[in-house]
Each structure stands twice: as C-alpha cells, then as structure tokens.
Enzyme design. Sequence first.
Site, PDB file in Angstrom:
ATOM      1  CG  ASP A  76      -8.935   0.567   5.786  1.00  0.00           C
ATOM      2  OD1 ASP A  76      -8.841   0.298   4.569  1.00  0.00           O
ATOM      3  OD2 ASP A  76      -8.098   0.222   6.633  1.00  0.00           O
ATOM      4  CD  GLN A  83      -2.711  -4.309   7.034  1.00  0.00           C
ATOM      5  OE1 GLN A  83      -2.721  -3.339   6.280  1.00  0.00           O
ATOM      6  NE2 GLN A  83      -3.391  -5.416   6.765  1.00  0.00           N
ATOM      7  CE  LYS A 103      -3.607  -2.477   2.527  1.00  0.00           C
ATOM      8  NZ  LYS A 103      -4.152  -2.728   3.877  1.00  0.00           N
TER       9      LYS A 103
END
Length: 281
Positions: A114, A91, A47
Amino acid sequence: MDIDGKGVAKEWRDKIRDEIINCDYRPCLAFILVGNDLPSKTYVRMKERACAEVGVLSKPLYFSEDISELNLLKNINILNNDDTIHGILVQMPLPNHINSQKIINNIDPNKDVDGFHPTNVGKMVIGEDDCFISCTPFGIIKLLEAYQINTKGKHVVIIGRSNIVGKPLANLLIQKNDKYGNATVTVAHSYTEDLTKICKTGDILIAAIGKPNAITIDMVKSGAVVIDVGINYVQNKIVGDVDYDNVSKICSLITPVPGGVGPMTIAALLHNTLQSCKKKI
Ligand code: NDP
C-alpha cells in the site's frame, strides 16, 4: 472528454496477468479486515476479485471488531515472517482502540504494497525508486502518463492533504522528473481561504475531499484536466467530489466516478504485489 480509467487499468492488469501466467511464481497478498464496516468489506472483496483475475493469491485474515492491538500486531508479525506472503494490506479504517499508524509502522516495508510505511513514504519523498508508492497517487500518475498529460511547469491544485492521497501525490508531482514531476503544486484543505480562486488557477485540478459535488463549475479553469478521486455514496449511487455534469462541459479531460481513479488504484496494488514477489525471488 472522459479519461477512461477503467480501460487503462484493464490494460495494466492484463500485462500483470500475462507476466504472472508466464512465470513460475505466484504472488500472494494478505488482506487484514477488522470488523464489519460495509464499505471496507466491499473494497476488500473487490481487491480479492482483482487478485484472482490476474493470478495473485489472496490470504484473507478477518478479525472481529474487538481484536486487541497486540493481537493484530502479532498477526502482522506472523505475515512479516512468512516467505509465501509478498504483500500485506490492512484495510482502513481500523476501530478507534487500535492505533492505525502503529499497525502500519509494524508492517515489513518490503511487504507494504500500500506504500504507507514511513520507510516507503520517505524514499518516495526523496525520489528513490526502490520503494512502494501508495496506490491511488501511483494510479493517478499512470493515468496522466497514459493520456500524455505533461505535468512539467504546470500548476497542479490538489484539494485534500491526507496521507494516502493528497500528500504523497503532491510529493510525486514535485519530483525533479520529466516523466510525471516538475509541476508546481498547491495543496488545499479545509482551512484554505478562497478555495475557488486557487482552484481556478489549476491547469490540473485533483479533488480528494470526500464530499459529493464539492467542486463546482465556477472553481474550474476552462480547459483544465480534472481528476476526481472522491468516492461518495449518495442514495445508493457512487459519485465523486466533482459536479461532473457541469464541470465536464468546460474542462478538457475529466475522470468519471466510477470508472476513473478507482480501477487504477486496484491495478497499482496488483503491480506493487507483483514487484514485491519478484524482488523476493
Ligand atoms: P480524508 O478524509 O482523509 O481527507 C480529505 C481531505 O479533504 C482533508 O485534507 C480535508 O481537509 C479536505 N477537505 C475536506 N473538506 C474540504 C473542503 N470543504 N474544502 C477543502 N478541503 C476539504 O480523505 P481521503 O484522502 O482518504 O479520501 C478522499 C476521497 O477520496 C474520499 O472520498 C475517498 O473515499 C476517496 N478515495 C478514493 C480512492 C480511489 O481509489 N478512487 C482511494 C482513496 C480515497 P483537512 O485536512 O483540513 O481536514
């Protein structure tokens, strides 16, 4: 035929890069990584690389496995109040002593690129545009759009009901929206009885299970569109949830793994980060 997620994602990323090159602002995404989980490290690295390629700045915050929940929350609070940060990505998975939902709930919804915060999830469910849609479902919707796969009146079977894939995707596909909604959706999970029979009724079959080759040819309707979300490591190789070699013989379209949904998830993250930055400015 394969659905070229890699190609569609590249076009999407190119558009994002061009927009960033031609503007006078730089979006910045903060990455929080806790511990030494190898797949997590790999995902974060991928990412960050994708960010660099389109001109999104990264702010890495890597913590040891034993960081306390309170300390992590303090760091999130600092990022929430930092005007130079437009997106915060934590994460997953986090170590067991940390309540993941509590961490998500403490991210500023305006920086929750997200799309996991209850505010964003709630807005998505009621069909408000002003929210971040979680990246994998968003990427899948974009992929369906790119291939002009109409979901209106279609029966979509999703296998998997996680908060990051199955549930949000089901909610998007039932929206009263001709662009990507108006589908009839069945969500299956590990307690579903006669999974084969249900899967076989899917015009569009979406597998988000996390088990290699779980979806076999006998479970797929001939001519169906098959979206394989799964990422499984088998003998150092990445494979999906679908028995690609056999299922691809009878379906009309299928996403390969790798090169299907994965790149779209990353492109959606970049898109959300850019939108967050634009909104701030
Ligand atoms: P979860 O483990 O959170 O959810 C898996 C779901 O599959 C659960 O709802 C579970 O049911 C269901 N399930 C498990 N076994 C069966 C079975 N035998 N029959 C029917 N349903 C079953 O996984 P995620 O949603 O987070 O991820 C799913 C997969 O997608 C993983 O491989 C993950 O790595 C991948 N992934 C890929 C992304 C991408 O960008 N390509 C992004 C995110 C995830 P129950 O709820 O009853 O336990």
